[in-house]
Design an enzyme around this catalytic site. Structure first.
Site, PDB file in Angstrom:
ATOM      1  N   CYS A   1      -3.289   6.166  -3.010  1.00 23.93           N
ATOM      2  CA  CYS A   1      -4.590   5.591  -2.647  1.00 23.93           C
ATOM      3  C   CYS A   1      -4.393   4.379  -1.751  1.00 23.93           C
ATOM      4  O   CYS A   1      -5.343   3.871  -1.177  1.00 23.93           O
ATOM      5  CB  CYS A   1      -5.337   5.209  -3.906  1.00 23.93           C
ATOM      6  SG  CYS A   1      -4.356   4.140  -4.895  1.00 23.93           S
TER       7      CYS A   1
ATOM      8  N   GLU B   1     -11.215   4.464  -9.795  1.00 25.16           N
ATOM      9  CA  GLU B   1     -10.529   4.108  -8.554  1.00 25.16           C
ATOM     10  C   GLU B   1     -10.543   5.366  -7.708  1.00 25.16           C
ATOM     11  O   GLU B   1     -10.011   6.393  -8.136  1.00 25.16           O
ATOM     12  CB  GLU B   1      -9.103   3.673  -8.897  1.00 25.16           C
ATOM     13  CG  GLU B   1      -8.389   3.056  -7.735  1.00 25.16           C
ATOM     14  CD  GLU B   1      -6.914   3.346  -7.790  1.00 25.16           C
ATOM     15  OE1 GLU B   1      -6.270   2.994  -8.779  1.00 25.16           O
ATOM     16  OE2 GLU B   1      -6.426   3.949  -6.829  1.00 25.16           O
TER      17      GLU B   1
END
Ligand code: NDP
Ligand code: AKG
Length: 524
Positions: free
Chosen positions: A299, A262
């Site tokens: 994120c 990720e």
């Protein structure tokens, strides 16, 4: 009491040299000295994991669930010692880390329930038909663990995405042993959590190789882990450069393996005209709250906001400037991350067409000062550099000439974890036209909320097309994450006694697919 040692299959080891933990706010060293794990530690941890895999992977589901619950209890029992250490190492506030601890143990317990449910084994049975030409064989399928998993702890979630974070919990749930590469920004936190899980491993009578944690500051350590032939898959959260380097390493192995990384996402938020007209000031304050939450070190940070040029957009920008003025500078995770943030802001500010909307309060060099820029849709489209993720409390408002230009900007963006629409009913027709683009771009589409904050549930997708993740077919949060560490096996014409218990005719799994039809327990 911290020892500074690494956990190699139940043994606490010194390494080759040491490194220092740093108090994120003051920059002072935090004791003790931490051992740099060696390549021998990697080899020993992976060999022990491969051996333990034979036992852990075959454990009855109830025992696997019991282990996950005990690990959660042990982490809970660390209490405030854990929170205090994580606060010092990360600079994150107490309330955030208390919440993160709750999320960490909560997700271990949720995965325990998921393990017991067993639906993820995706049991399928196709009965034989000897009368068919050619005769149809008896086929029975289930999913099994892929093997030992390497997990890279993330700097920005010292608990929920680290030693016992989502990657570890989902790998354990799938039946995979885990070797963690601890993040050097929080080695004390890593050691405390490693100790808790090691106790759970031991009290459940599992082989010590079920779990190891290796910390260090040299890329060679992570590379050795990904290269080890006994590792079957990798979970990673961090930078795009780091994720790409590990994907390359994994692909170049004699036996390539998947890396679930990720990485980078700017999480576009669209303010639809009807909603903006109605609530410009309210949206501005919520936007600034979301982009500055946790010093923007998520994120899921709303790094880009799209509007259509209008009087309401001008009002929105004034309100953003005002709200930003009251945002205190916040300590960032590491000096490397705050330096990277400052340089990212400088680059963004220098792009052709970028204008500063406002800034937050100034702080020390360890802090991130909130920044919001703006640019027109055409300037944004002219320079791909506008799209670079800046990890920290910053965002850019892109003013488009109309909704067609909004669609064009969305269409040009790279893959994202999330996309968001703020809208009222009058905006629904236009929103419907954007939805197909949003689906193509992101793993999660949000209405009338902000992207920061990810619920750990069954339907959550915390994933998305590259570069949000390396594999948009997966998620790193929620119970669906278990699927990354499983692979299907079909058993053809095996005598019943040799079949896995849940695939035998007398088994009563809750749900299975028999000759193509889904069967719930009550139907069988
Ligand atoms: N999108 C997101 O969710 C996140 C993005 N980031 C981004 O990452 C930047 C740096 O932060 P950080 O958290 O340290 O992330 P990194 O990606 O730099 O590091 C994460 C982990 O991966 C390891 N690693 C990184 N690159 C390599 C490599 N080439 N080979 C082997 N191992 C590697 C690191 O090892 P080592 O410890 O030796 O450095 C560390 O353990 C931030 O400024 C931000 O831009 C960070 C966190 C989350
Ligand atoms: O906000 C969350 O819970 C997830 C965020 C995340 O994955 C990250 O910031 O790395």
């Amino acid at each position: 009491m911290l020892t500074g040692k690494n956990l190699v299959a139940g043994e606490w080891r010194n390494g080759d040299g040491t490194f220092t933990a740093v108090d994120a706010a003051s920059g002072d060293a935090l004791g003790p000295d931490f051992a740099e794990a060696t390549k021998q530690d990697v080899a020993d941890a992976c060999a022990a994991a491969a051996e333990a895999q034979k036992v852990f992977g075959a454990l009855p589901l109830a025992e696997r669930a019991k282990f996950l619950r005990l690990a959660a209890d042990k982490i809970d029992a660390l209490g405030d010692d854990l929170t205090r250490r994580a606060m010092a190492e990360s600079g994150l506030p107490e309330a955030r880390l208390t919440g993160e601890r709750g999320r960490t143990v909560g997700q271990l317990r949720l995965f325990a329930e998921e393990v017991e449910d067993g639906g993820w084994q995706d049991l399928r049975i196709d009965h034989a038909d000897p009368s068919r030409t050619p005769p149809k064989p008896d086929l029975r399928m289930r999913k099994i663990p892929v093997g030992p998993v390497a997990v890279f702890g993330a700097s920005n979630f010292p608990l929920a995405f680290s030693v016992a974070g989502g990657d570890t919990a989902s790998a354990f749930a799938a039946g995979c042993c885990v070797v963690v590469k601890g993040h050097p920004a929080h080695p004390g936190t890593s050691e405390l959590v490693a100790g808790a899980i090691a106790e759970a491993v031991s009290e459940c009578g599992l082989p010590a190789g079920t779990f190891s944690v290796l910390s260090g500051t040299d890329y060679a350590l992570g590379e050795a882990l990904v290269s080890d032939p006994r590792i079957a898959a990798v979970g990673f959260t961090g930078s795009r450069a780091g994720g790409l380097a590990l994907m390359k390493r994994a692909a170049e192995r004699e036996v390539p393996i998947p890396v679930y990384a990720e990485m980078s996402s700017i999480n576009p938020v669209v303010l639809m005209p009807g909603k903006l007209e109605q609530s410009a000031e309210e949206l501005a304050s919520a936007y600034v709250g979301s982009l500055s939450l946790g010093a923007g070190q998520f994120c899921t940070n709303p790094g880009i906001l799209l509007t259509v040029e209008s009087e309401a957009t001008s009002r929105f920008l004034v309100a953003v400037k005002d709200a930003l003025g009251a945002v205190p500078a916040q300590t960032m995770l590491t000096s490397g991350i705050s330096d990277a943030y400052r340089s990212g802001i400088e680059t963004l500010g220098g792009l052709s067409g970028a204008e500063l909307v406002g800034v937050g309060e100034e702080g020390s060099s360890a802090c991130g000062r909130a920044h919001v820029y703006t640019a027109t849709g055409s300037d944004f489209l002219a320079d791909p550099a506008f799209e670079q993720e800046i990890f920290g409390p910053s965002s850019i408002v892109v003013r488009c000439k109309d909704l067609r230009e909004v669609a064009q900007v969305l269409d040009e963006l790279e893959g994202q974890l999330t996309t968001t629409l703020h809208m009222i009913e009058a905006d629904y027709d236009d929103a419907a036209k954007l939805l197909p683009i949003l689906e193509q771009r992101a793993g999660r589409i949000i209405a009338n909320a902000w992207p920061t904050g990810v619920d750990v549930t069954h339907a959550m997708v915390h994933g998305g097309p590259f570069p949000a993740t390396s594999d948009g077919r997966s998620t790193s949060v929620g119970t669906l994450a278990i699927g990354r560490f499983l692979r299907p096996v079909s058993y053809q014409d095996l005598p019943s006694v040799l079949l896995p218990q849940r695939l035998r005719d007398d088994a009563r799994p809750k749900l299975s697919r028999i000759n193509g039809e889904w069967r719930a327990l009550s139907d069988t």
